[in-house]
Write an enzyme that holds these catalytic residues in place. Sequence first.
Site: not given
Length: 521
Positions: A328, A294
């Site tokens: 993020c 990720e």
Amino acid sequence: MRFPTSTQLFSLPLRSTKPPFLRASLVYSRMASSSAFQALKDSSLIKTQGFIDGKWIDAKDGGKIIVTNPSTDEELGTVPEMGVAETKEAIEAASKAFKSWGKTTAKYRHDIMVKFFNLMTENADDLARIITLENGKAFAEAKGENTYSASFIEWFAEEAVRTYGEHIPCAFPGVRNVTIQQPVGVVSILTPWNFPSAMITRKVGAALAAGCTTVIKPPPETPFSALALIELARRAGVPDGVINVVTTQKNVSEVAKEMCENKIVKKVSFTGSTPVAKLLTGMAAQTLKKVSMEAGGNAPFIVFDDADIDQAIEGAIACKFRGTGQTCVCANRIYVQSGVYAEFASRLADRVAQFKVGDGLTDGTTHGPLIHHRAVEKVQSHINDAVSKGAQVLIGGSKLPRPGSFFAPTILSDVPSTALLNTEETFGPLAALTKFETEEEVIKLANDTDYGLAGYFFSRDIGRVWRVAEALEVGMVGTNTGMISQAQIPFGGVKESGLGREGAHGISEYMNTKFIAFGGL
């Protein structure tokens, strides 16, 4: 492939002029003392050692990492500066434990994980306080992270008992085709500092449920949250060797290399920047391990003329400024259609002016500091670059003149497409507004990036909702909402934002599918 030095690794993209005027003043709260660990209800949750094979241990050479409070720059404590020797020991311990843990029943693992979840809930205030002290986020937000973090343990406890195989009809008489799901084995887990608890449970929860054993390398900025979780897992009955923790800072290159290349390890899971994800993937490829990456984001946030502006403002506040912009999936580029641009910019500035920036443990604080001074420098560089290219500062625009790594929540208007922040993840409290005219134009702008983690847009046109949701090149879309993170969703991106999914479907990343043909029936 040459791995970066520890300094280079942690200076890779974070997840990583004076303003012409201030639209309104911000209210700043008083700082708290770094001695606040003493206020924990259960001080035994603070661990200052690594954890290998069920034992709390120091580094073999006695090395230490100093952990500081980003609100005060004061020392919170130390953890061991471990290296390759300790990492190998942790991997061996995980391998030994897998021989038994991997054969436990799903119900057995479920029951332990439910106990783990309950302990996280019972110790919510202490766990949140630890997060605030080492990460800086406001206490209310830290409590929210603990709830989010515990939800992964709860979710995967239930997933453990649903790791079904299947029966596949066979074309040949007397043969039965079936598949079963089996744990991959030892898993290396590398996590970031922005969600020091949730990024661990999102991975460890899936691994435990699947029957895997783990070696965790938490970030040096926020190790105490990780160690507190492991103490609760131990109390819940997780056997020795199933979870191991190696803390490191200066030896991060060598430790990460061992975690990725060691043949005993069968899977690597990482959350962090794209450059580091590429390096780790390359290392894991040497033995064709399974990987979940990720990586970085550059999320577009689009407001169309027909949007509910109240809803869009709330979405922008939640999405852009959560964690002081250090997530993020937060909005990195905010595109507003010309018909509502002025109203949106003005009202967003009014809301941001009401933020109360300060120590996260002070009552009323809404936003804390950035994680360290390098993060402050990056936000300032993005502002300076945008202003030099024609952007205007509506509010904020500089570091706050006080101890700690506090940066004033900032809004820029008229940000040109050539600004550096359009190609780099800012990871800070900077909302950059750009005007657009047509749907076609903004889709092109939104997709003009190598990243594709999340995207957001606001519109009340049902046709547009479907068109834009399908057109955005991202793994996750928020339509008329700025909050998408949940344990129940498939979390992950496309393009250079990563590989694999966590959360829903995430347990499959920690399992192998085995086909068995039964003949002679």
